[in-house]
Design an enzyme around this catalytic site. Structure first.
Site, PDB file in Angstrom:
ATOM      1  N   ASP A  56       6.638  30.070  18.984  1.00 11.17           N
ATOM      2  CA  ASP A  56       6.006  28.769  19.189  1.00 11.17           C
ATOM      3  C   ASP A  56       6.141  28.448  20.671  1.00 11.17           C
ATOM      4  OD1 ASP A  56       5.296  26.110  19.439  1.00 11.17           O
ATOM      5  OD2 ASP A  56       6.573  25.382  17.813  1.00 11.17           O
ATOM      6  N   CYS A  83      -2.442  32.882  26.835  1.00  6.99           N
ATOM      7  CA  CYS A  83      -3.748  32.670  26.202  1.00  6.99           C
ATOM      8  C   CYS A  83      -3.668  31.722  25.012  1.00  6.99           C
ATOM      9  CB  CYS A  83      -4.343  33.990  25.722  1.00  6.99           C
ATOM     10  SG  CYS A  83      -4.680  35.186  27.022  1.00  6.99           S
ATOM     11  N   TYR A 158      -8.907  18.459  25.334  1.00  6.20           N
ATOM     12  CA  TYR A 158      -8.957  19.858  25.775  1.00  6.20           C
ATOM     13  C   TYR A 158      -9.156  19.951  27.286  1.00  6.20           C
ATOM     14  CZ  TYR A 158     -10.419  24.769  25.854  1.00  6.20           C
ATOM     15  OH  TYR A 158     -10.532  26.105  26.125  1.00  6.20           O
ATOM     16  N   LYS A 162      -6.619  21.611  30.102  1.00  9.37           N
ATOM     17  CA  LYS A 162      -7.042  22.716  30.955  1.00  9.37           C
ATOM     18  C   LYS A 162      -7.117  22.298  32.423  1.00  9.37           C
ATOM     19  CE  LYS A 162      -7.326  25.786  27.715  1.00  9.37           C
ATOM     20  NZ  LYS A 162      -6.386  26.939  27.682  1.00  9.37           N
ATOM     21  N   THR A 193     -15.084  34.739  20.752  1.00 11.09           N
ATOM     22  CA  THR A 193     -13.779  34.895  20.112  1.00 11.09           C
ATOM     23  C   THR A 193     -13.871  34.501  18.646  1.00 11.09           C
ATOM     24  OG1 THR A 193     -13.089  32.635  20.621  1.00 11.09           O
ATOM     25  CG2 THR A 193     -12.663  34.320  22.302  1.00 11.09           C
TER      26      THR A 193
END
Length: 252
Positions: A56, A83, A158, A162, A193
């Site tokens: 984790d 990643c 998000y 980032k 992905t």
């Protein structure tokens, strides 16, 4: 920097960008430790040279255990690639009310704080190794996103997380320079992905049509290629590299 006979840590290494990167580093002769959650590891394919470690990234004790595993084989830890990440969508205000604060905090916790946690604890282990003939000890490659620059409707959490990756890249490189550790980040565009596996072909085609060139989704292997290029290029440091086919995301 040479990869053969060294150890590498890749978070989110059981699927997507992380799995492609883990396989690429292993193909170059590194002993790769792919860190991920148990559910993801259960679905991961066996790859020669890759050891999966349940981790984790938001838990310092869990990350320390993973770093210990990565350094226990005798090869010096030289490479760290983060990643691991999540990307739920929610607007600041919607018909359902305000953006859930716990959701916002979770996205930042996993994507930004998790990345910082792994980088910090891995750097501690890298510093304990002997430098190579050029004074290098290691390379850290973190994953940002073009959402850091072109965040769309519903991407406030998000994009924030980032954007934090972008912001920490240069000061992290400066902090770790004295130890011979380089820090870079990659800001991918739309990559094919497993997160996109559930959408329709028409939707995928629409996403690809917005990319100037090449007019397609990026392949995870292209992300992995860029990681290895950063590792090979000893003068790349403190840089965020967009990998997006010149895409600039519209508001929605």
């Amino acid at each position: 920097m040479e990869l053969a006979h060294t150890a590498a840590v890749v978070t989110g290494g059981a699927s997507g960008l992380g799995a492609a990167t883990a396989a690429a580093l292993a193909a170059r002769g590194a002993a790769v430790y792919a860190l991920d959650l148990a559910g993801a590891i259960d679905k991961a394919a066996d790859v020669a040279g890759v050891t999966y470690v349940e981790t984790d990234v938001t838990d310092p004790a869990s990350v320390r255990n993973a770093i210990t595993a990565a350094t226990s084989g005798g090869a010096p830890l030289r490479t760290v690639v983060s990643c691991a990440g999540i990307g739920p969508s929610a607007r600041i205000l919607s018909k359902r009310g305000t953006h859930d604060l716990d959701l916002y905090a979770k996205v930042v916790q996993v994507n930004l704080i998790g990345t910082f946690n792994v980088m910090t604890l891995a750097a501690e282990a890298i510093v304990a190794t002997d430098p190579d003939t050029d004074g290098q000890r290691g390379v850290v490659v973190n994953t940002a996103s073009i959402a850091a620059y072109d965040g769309q409707v519903g991407q406030v959490a998000y994009a924030s997380s980032k954007g934090g990756i972008v912001g920490l890249t240069l000061p992290a490189a400066r902090d770790l320079a004295q130890y011979g550790i380089r820090v870079c980040a990659i800001a991918p565009g739309i990559v094919d992905t497993p997160m996109l596996a559930t959408v329709s072909d028409d939707f995928r085609a629409g996403l690809a049509a917005g990319v100037p060139f090449p007019q397609r989704l990026a392949h995870p292997s292209e992300f992995a290629d860029l990681v290895t290029m950063i590792i090979d290029h000893d003068y790349l440091n403190g840089e965020v590299i967009r990998m997006d086919g010149a895409l600039r995301m519209p508001p929605r």
